[in-house]
Design an enzyme around this catalytic site. Sequence first.
Site, PDB file in Angstrom:
ATOM      1  N   THR A   1      35.060  35.177  16.933  1.00  0.00           N
ATOM      2  CA  THR A   1      34.631  34.031  17.479  1.00  0.00           C
ATOM      3  C   THR A   1      33.768  34.058  16.875  1.00  0.00           C
ATOM      4  OG1 THR A   1      34.657  35.825  19.079  1.00  0.00           O
ATOM      5  CG2 THR A   1      36.471  34.981  19.207  1.00  0.00           C
TER       6      THR A   1
ATOM      7  N   VAL B   1      30.120  34.043  19.164  1.00  0.00           N
ATOM      8  CA  VAL B   1      29.088  34.650  19.571  1.00  0.00           C
ATOM      9  C   VAL B   1      29.183  36.075  18.880  1.00  0.00           C
ATOM     10  CG1 VAL B   1      27.345  35.682  21.789  1.00  0.00           C
ATOM     11  CG2 VAL B   1      28.279  32.882  21.132  1.00  0.00           C
ATOM     12  N   CYS B   2      30.275  36.607  19.623  1.00  0.00           N
ATOM     13  CA  CYS B   2      30.285  38.250  19.161  1.00  0.00           C
ATOM     14  C   CYS B   2      29.478  38.445  17.177  1.00  0.00           C
ATOM     15  CB  CYS B   2      32.353  38.130  19.982  1.00  0.00           C
ATOM     16  SG  CYS B   2      32.703  37.987  20.660  1.00  0.00           S
ATOM     17  N   PRO B   3      30.355  38.277  16.487  1.00  0.00           N
ATOM     18  CA  PRO B   3      29.745  38.703  15.442  1.00  0.00           C
ATOM     19  C   PRO B   3      28.379  38.756  15.580  1.00  0.00           C
ATOM     20  CG  PRO B   3      31.077  36.685  15.032  1.00  0.00           C
ATOM     21  CD  PRO B   3      30.781  37.234  16.532  1.00  0.00           C
TER      22      PRO B   3
ATOM     23  N   ILE C   1      27.148  41.372  18.011  1.00  0.00           N
ATOM     24  CA  ILE C   1      28.225  43.130  16.835  1.00  0.00           C
ATOM     25  C   ILE C   1      27.391  43.267  16.126  1.00  0.00           C
ATOM     26  CG2 ILE C   1      29.929  44.055  15.650  1.00  0.00           C
ATOM     27  CD1 ILE C   1      31.862  42.957  17.733  1.00  0.00           C
TER      28      ILE C   1
END
Length: 193
Positions: A45, A47-49, A52
């Site tokens: 997706t 924002v997720c990377p 993380i």
Amino acid sequence: MAAVVGKLAPSFTCKALVDGELKDVSLSDYRGKYVILFFYPMDFTFVCPTEIIAFNDRADEFHQRGCQLLACSTDSGYCHLAWNNVSRKEGGVQGMRIPMLADTNHKISRDYGVLIEDQGIALRGLFIIDDKGVLRQITINDLPVGRSVDEALRLLDAFQFTDKHGEVCPANWQPGSKTFKPSAGDLKSFMSS
């Protein structure tokens, strides 16, 4: 079991991507260390990377403080593995050093109160669990806003400081800032300085 600050954190065991391999991981594996468990909606997706990778790139700062980072989504371990095989330039998270939990039955997300039931994905929850397994802090963001690694470190430092010294950390506390004993006299002294 629901996640409640001041109570034992909900236990779990699940598959996880750890150093490029799928393994069974339990919260109890990390007893004796602080744990920051952070949930994110989905692999592959937007924002997720960014989150993380930001946590991953500063993982050593957490490890130096005796803290294990754990990332969790409702994706499968194989999905985590596929995402880990995609370069960062292409939107992947290649080179992950943080275990990525595969909450495929949604139990962990549900127990921690972050599951969006009708979508089967987790909100952006961040949970600080102390070395005794007690949940000390909960933050839950809506999907479009990422979290701050600096704030997670500040909170970790604050809880570790209070545990060690028995003093309280006032608003906007930073490591090295003034603290005080939780008493009326010490509060007055702090407020007048």
